[in-house]
Scaffold this active site. Structure first.
Site, mmCIF file in Angstrom:
data_model
loop_
_atom_site.group_PDB
_atom_site.id
_atom_site.type_symbol
_atom_site.label_atom_id
_atom_site.label_comp_id
_atom_site.label_asym_id
_atom_site.label_seq_id
_atom_site.Cartn_x
_atom_site.Cartn_y
_atom_site.Cartn_z
ATOM 1 N N ASP A 52 62.668 53.266 -89.202
ATOM 2 C CA ASP A 52 61.305 53.239 -89.105
ATOM 3 C C ASP A 52 60.564 53.281 -90.567
ATOM 4 O OD1 ASP A 52 61.039 51.557 -86.853
ATOM 5 O OD2 ASP A 52 60.613 53.409 -85.748
ATOM 6 N N ARG A 80 41.956 37.503 -87.958
ATOM 7 C CA ARG A 80 42.651 38.604 -88.730
ATOM 8 C C ARG A 80 41.827 38.914 -89.990
ATOM 9 N NH1 ARG A 80 48.081 37.699 -90.343
ATOM 10 N NH2 ARG A 80 48.037 35.356 -90.505
ATOM 11 N N MET A 81 40.811 38.926 -89.799
ATOM 12 C CA MET A 81 39.843 39.581 -90.873
ATOM 13 C C MET A 81 38.959 40.542 -90.305
ATOM 14 S SD MET A 81 38.652 35.948 -92.738
ATOM 15 C CE MET A 81 37.905 35.634 -91.366
ATOM 16 N N ASP A 88 61.233 48.675 -77.317
ATOM 17 C CA ASP A 88 62.230 48.876 -78.086
ATOM 18 C C ASP A 88 63.805 49.423 -77.183
ATOM 19 O OD1 ASP A 88 61.370 49.232 -80.684
ATOM 20 O OD2 ASP A 88 60.502 51.334 -80.445
#
Lengths: 576, 686
Positions: free
Chosen positions: B313, B388-389, B528
């Site tokens: 990662d 997305r601000m 995962d």
């Protein structure tokens, strides 16, 4: 100096011939079209149609092994019957009777296992039909079996996630039809041109010009010249690492090996296919380097052995000199060295090279008597067989034996680089390990157990010509020869007794078929595995270091197993 | 708990001595065929000694039989001791864990609601699916998932880390472990483990070695060692009969005793590696535990040695956790200060590390101080997934910051222009591996903030080392491909997976595996789990979800993303130790042969004394020296077996060369020297 050139010449010729042959064999075994295909392919297809073999069939390892064992068992049964019944069959001009069962068993096993240990004496005990349809057939198919099993193993390395390893019947047919038969024809013609006999005549009797009286008082006034279809059988006994001579004294016999040229041809024939198979292997697994590495390891051991035998025979021993009564120095018209048991027409270099070739290659034909070698010379011939016949070894079986040693090598070396071991991309796990040790240890176990038991028996001691350390050498040599599926004899050892026939027969069977079972099983297991990627972290198995390690492991297993035995035999003799 | 127990060595030592005797039971000995052979040899020589002492049958001088018998028993005991001492450390760890695992009372609820009715039951009676309420100060009775509530939990009993962690319902921090303690608040937990099969139980079993099975590699090695032993049994037996043959031929009497042959057999058998084999495996597991990693099987550690692809990662492994603002790039005629001022205003309410780093940079570069703005004057617009601000409305002024595409849409809706200059600035930042954050005031773009990933010190060297060993490093990141490529280049990883989704990760692992690679990864989230299950070595973070932990074959109690590299090291070192000691053990045989064979046969063939290259004094001293060496080399190698052989990152070829030189050549030379010295010593008395 001249001897050196001779040795080097043999090796270079071998290399030059083996390399292209290796490529050819690989093409054949992979079913590709080769230049002989127009002639042989129709015969091949006819044979398949006749026997109902589906040449496209792919077999699991169990089926492959089953076919191989069944085929060999049938071969054994037929040969055994033939030898027992030869007295009632045609092509028997000398009216020889059938063999007793122990000798027939021993001989049948011996030829089925590609050993060709000769407890019988060819010209005295076997009819032409036994020689031709019994022994010669086995000479071909036992070598073919070896090549087939080798290719099964190669497919194990090459294939991934596959449960099949090829088709035994086609492998056998191809190896015999495309490789052994054509080569045998060539060699037959070559040695036939030198005067090796090839006829179906009676033995010829002639009057001696002068009557000979033996030390026991018997007067001999007549000689017998044997005949028979010798050349054809000799060709394949050399090529197929069989070694069973047409005549009792094998390639020392003038009708079997008359000239230096026939000697050269026969000697090169011993190692030709086993050496070529290393290159076939490299081609087949897609890494010529890998093939060359295995070849190099075998070659180094061969050169080492040849060097020691050659040196030791040329030098002779102090005992041999008999306080100067025997000239050990080479001089004009004098070979010097230890000429006892060697043919004067071959001399020391040709004899020593042959001795090394024949014991390295599990061939077992001889052109000199190993019993008369110096202790160290004799030791090397013995050790070659005790190593498990992997210094080129028999056709097919030498290389698959060596690959089992390579598995042992990567196991130990692979751990030392911090990975669980792998060989050519295939993980070596408990199953492979179990089978590899079975294959590698069958020979030492068979030799040690057999000779151990034999040396306890008073009757065995009685069949020996020599006593003390040399007596043990003779005994050890006999079991090593059978345990290595070699078949050469140290001589000085009356081998035709019930106990020896049966026990040596069992030793030959174990040493031949345990490895075959193990190798085919390994092939099956490897074929089912994935192929691992090669990275910097992978143990390289195609370089000088690996060749060195492989040699070390082969010598180690051999030395650990046989050092004590050898020290009671040839080493004690040498240090006398 | 893992790191506390190093001081217990004295205790471990004395209990190992006791354990060595306990392990003398034949059943226990049978597990190790090579040592069983030594064991049987000890019994045989003891019987020969008794027979000799009572005058019943004399095989060899009584004192000699006694000496050999005693030495062989010591050989067996030393092997037992090696195993016991390796187990000792694990036992101490297990004891510490056991103390955490008391049977507590649990409050079982009838439904997953903290106000629901319930009853007090024993923790051991809980079944998967039960709901329990755990309040502050109580111990969590079983492994489970938090379904309601949030609490701080002390997990030191399991991880050894004393700082409490937050556990809450939903998300990736919902897993709790039985035996840990709730410090504050309460949790409703759905039990996931059967009694006796909890994480703590597994941990105890693993560290104690009770669940230890021989790994495939150990089995394969054992097959090899057994095969060698069989050969040596045959060698000695055939020697006995050759000797018989030679005796008859030479007309001499009994010259080789069974005692001597037994001594030869034990010396030749690969006793050194046979004795240390299980200790090496246990010690490898122990080293892993000390790194605070728990392997679910011994197989997993060996797989770690084989790994040649590491999925790492980005965050935490390659870069420091947080991106930092490093530059203001004004565009379209705005000044840097203007941009910084707007950016600072937009970030004042942004508590993320990135937001705070913007405020910090504005202060450093332009001295813009934090401002206290009246509540009514400013409305902060928090980050929303749709737009997305984020930003702030100050009066009529609207400041927004966010990803380039989001801002483009925003500004074009407002009738502004997303200029080419701005586009270029964005690209420049992305190509440099940074994250561009575009700032707009009303309908005008002021510029771009360069958020920079800080690459950790030394990672580049580390990756180069790994590459030298043939291990590929692959960076996994959610960044876009351009940014990811820049960071990958800077960090020196071999490859990267940008905009990584769990599916992409899984596909990548499958792809590498199909090409014949062995893949290792770490993971913590439930999503995962499929990738973890697919990977060859899958390390789940202890902070991760239950699903992740179950899918992995190792658990990292520290939840450290760099652990993977250490795990690979431990795996490789374990295998190398096994291989090196095997080589050493077999190489030793050469010297032993040269010590014993002349001693055995000199009576038959005096000329064989020429093989006595060490010039040993007498057959008795020679054999005794070899047997003593054979026994004590086991003890001498215990520290190496426990610690592992020296390890460095290098290519397979150079590691092989090094280990062959040290353990192969060393294995040939050392016994020659030691046996000669021992013989000189014994020569003084005998």
């Amino acid at each position: 100096m001249q001897a050196m050139l001779q040795y080097a010449g043999y090796l270079i010729l071998l290399l030059v011939l083996a390399y292209p042959l290796g490529k050819y064999i690989d093409n054949v075994m992979r079913g590709r079209w080769v230049w002989l295909s127009p002639v042989i392919r129709p015969v091949e297809r006819f044979l398949y149609r006749l026997t109902g073999v589906n040449e496209r069939e792919e077999m699991t390892w169990k089926k492959y092994l089953g076919c191989a064992l069944l085929f060999n068992f049938c071969g054994f049964a037929l040969l055994f019957a033939l030898l027992m019944l030869q007295g009632r069959l045609p092509l028997n001009p000398m009216e020889l009777s059938g063999l007793e069962w122990p000798l027939a068993f021993n001989t049948a096993v011996s030829f089925v296992t590609n050993t060709n240990w000769q407890a019988y004496s060819g010209e005295l005990q076997l009819s032409y039909i036994s020689q031709m349809f019994g022994l010669t057939v086995q000479n071909f198919v036992s070598a073919g079996t070896g090549m087939a099993v080798l290719y099964a193993l190669i497919r194990g390395f090459v294939r991934t996630y596959d449960d099949t390893i090829g088709n035994f019947w086609t492998d056998l047919t191809k190896s015999v039809g495309y490789v052994l038969v054509p080569l045998a024809v060539v060699v037959t013609l070559l040695i036939g041109s030198q005067g090796v006999v090839q006829n179906f005549e009676d033995y010829t009797t002639y009057n001696l010009s002068e009557t000979v009286v033996t030390e026991y008082g018997t007067a001999i006034s007549k000689g017998v010249v044997p005949g028979g279809p010798a050349a054809s059988q000799i060709a394949i006994k050399q090529l197929g690492t069989n070694g069973g001579g047409f005549f009792g004294t094998n390639s020392a016999h003038p009708l079997e090996n008359p000239t230096p040229f026939s000697n050269l041809v026969e000697m090169l024939s011993i190692l030709l296919i086993p050496a070529a198979l290393c290159f076939s292997f490299g081609n087949a697994v897609g890494s010529r380097r890998q093939g060359v590495t295995i070849f190099a390891a075998m070659f180094a051991l061969l050169v080492l052995g040849m060097g020691i035998i050659g040196f030791s025979e040329q030098a002779g021993t102090a005992q041999l000199a008999q306080n100067g009564a025997v000239l050990l120095e080479a001089g004009d018209m004098q070979p010097g060295g230890n000429m006892e048991g060697k043919e004067t027409r071959f001399g020391i270099a040709s004899s020593a090279a042959w001795a090394e070739f024949t014991t390295a290659a599990s061939n077992g034909s001889v052109n000199s008597m190993h019993d008369s070698y110096t202790p160290i010379g004799g030791l090397i011939t013995m050790l070659n067989m005790q190593l498990g016949e992997v210094v080129f070894g028999g056709v097919g079986c030498g290389l698959y034996g060596m690959l089992c040693f390579a598995i042992l090598t990567v196991f130990i070396a692979g751990l030392m680089v911090g990975r669980t071991p792998e060989f050519m991309g295939k993980k070596i796990e408990p199953y492979e390990m179990k089978m590899a040790v079975l294959a590698c240890l069958a020979t030492p176990v068979a030799i040690l157990a057999g000779s151990g038991i034999a040396s306890m028996l008073p009757e065995v001691a009685e069949s020996m010509n020599n006593h003390g350390a040399h007596g043990l050498s003779e005994l050890l040599y006999a079991y090593s020869s059978c345990g290595g599926n070699n078949g050469s004899a140290f001589a000085g050892f009356g081998a035709d007794t019930v106990f020896l026939n049966v026990s040596l027969g069992i030793v030959m069977l174990l040493a031949r078929f345990l490895p075959i079972v193990a190798v085919v099983a390994i092939a099956g297991s490897l074929a089912g595995k994935k192929k691992l990627a090669v990275t910097e972290g992978t143990l390289p198995t195609d370089n000088v270091m690996f060749a060195g390690l492989l040699i070390a492991i082969v010598l180690l297993v051999g030395a650990l197993s046989f050092f004590p035995a050898l020290s009671l035999g040839p080493i004690a003799e040498f240090l006398q | 708990m893992m790191r506390k127990n190093n001081s217990l060595s004295k205790e471990i030592f004395s209990s190992a001595v006791a354990e060595a005797f306990k392990k003398l039971s034949p059943g226990k000995q049978l597990e190790n065929p090579v040592m069983f052979l030594v064991y049987m040899s000890s019994v045989l020589t003891t019987l020969l000694f008794v027979a000799g002492a009572t005058g019943f049958y004399e095989d060899a001088p009584v004192w000699f039989s006694l000496a050999i018998a005693v030495l062989l028993w010591f050989t067996v005991l030393f092997a037992n001791f090696a195993e016991a001492i390796a187990e000792g450390r694990g036992k101490a760890q297990a004891d510490a864990l056991r103390s955490a695992k008391k049977d507590v009372d649990a409050f079982r609820l009838i439904s997953p609601d903290y106000q629901a009715e319930g009853e007090v039951v024993a923790a051991s009676s809980l079944r998967p699916g039960d709901f329990v309420l755990v309040r502050a100060g109580e111990q969590i009775p079983a492994d489970g998932e938090v379904v309601q509530g949030a609490a701080s939990v002390d997990e030191s009993a399991v991880t050894g880390e004393s700082a409490p962690v937050i556990r809450e319902s939903g998300g990736d921090r919902s897993a709790v472990t039985g035996g840990t303690q709730v410090l504050s608040d309460w949790l409703v937990i759905q039990v996931t483990s059967e009694p006796g099969k909890s994480f703590l139980d597994k941990m105890i079993a693993m560290v104690e070695g009770a669940a230890r099975k021989k790994t495939p590699n150990e089995l394969a090695l054992q097959i090899f060692l057994v095969a060698l032993s069989i050969i040596f049994i045959l060698v000695t037996m055939s020697l006995y009969s050759y000797k018989w043959f030679a005796q008859n031929e030479l007309n001499v009497h009994e010259v080789i005793s069974v005692t001597q042959l037994t001594a030869l057999l034990v010396c030749l058998a690969p006793t050194t590696i046979g004795a240390l084999l299980s200790a090496i495996g246990i010690a490898g597991m122990s080293r892993l535990n000390q790194a605070n990693v728990l392997a679910m099987s011994g197989r997993a550690i060996e797989a770690a040695g084989d790994v040649d692809v590491l999925l790492l990662d980005k965050t935490g492994t390659i870069t420091l956790g947080n991106r930092q603002a490093s530059e203001f790039i004004p565009v379209d005629g705005a000044t840097a200060e203007e941009l910084a001022d707007a950016a600072q205003l937009a970030s004042l309410a942004d508590e993320t590390p990135e937001g705070r780093s913007i405020v910090q940079l504005a202060k450093e570069q332009f001295g813009i101080r934090e401002r206290q703005l009246a509540e009514n004057e400013v409305t902060f617009v928090p980050f929303a997934a749709q737009t997305r601000m984020s930003g702030a409305d100050i009066g009529t002024m609207q400041i927004r910051k966010g990803a380039a595409d989001a801002l483009q849409r925003y500004i074009e809706e407002k009738g502004g222009v997303f200029s080419e200059e701005c586009r270029q600035a964005v690209d420049r930042v992305a190509k440099a591996g940074g994250t561009p954050l575009v700032v707009a005031r009303d309908a005008r773009i002021l510029g771009v903030i360069y958020l920079k990933d800080i690459i950790k010190d030394g990672v580049k060297d580390k990756f180069a080392d790994l590459r030298r060993m043939g291990i590929k490093t692959i960076m996994i990141t959610g960044d876009n491909p351009v940014t990811a490529a820049a960071i990958a280049a800077e960090a020196g990883v071999d490859d990267f997976l940008a905009e990584a989704t769990p599916e992409a990760k899984l596909a990548m692992i499958r792809d590498y595996q199909a090409k014949g690679h062995m893949v290792a990864m770490t993971g913590d989230g439930t999503n995962d789990a499929p990738a973890l299950a697919q990977a060859d070595v899958a390390v789940a973070m202890n902070t991760g979800t239950q699903a992740a932990k179950e899918a992995g074959n190792m658990v990292d109690l520290d939840s450290s993303p760099t652990k993977l590299i250490e795990i690979v090291r431990i795996g490789k070192q374990l295998l190398m130790t096994r291989g090196s000691l095997t080589t050493f053990s077999i190489a030793n045989d050469l010297a032993k042969y040269f010590a014993i064979v002349p001693a055995l046969f000199a009576g038959l063939y005096p000329q064989l004394n020429a093989l006595n290259v060490m010039g040993l004094k007498s057959p008795e001293t020679a054999i005794l020296s070899a047997v003593v060496y054979n026994a004590f080399i086991i003890v001498a190698l215990i520290p190496l077996a426990l610690k592992g052989v020296a390890y460095r990152e290098a290519s397979a070829a150079s590691m092989l060369r090094h280990n062959l030189l040290v353990y192969g050549a060393g294995g040939i030379i050392v016994p020659f020297v030691c046996i000669k010295l021992l013989d000189m010593l014994f020569g003084l008395f005998i």
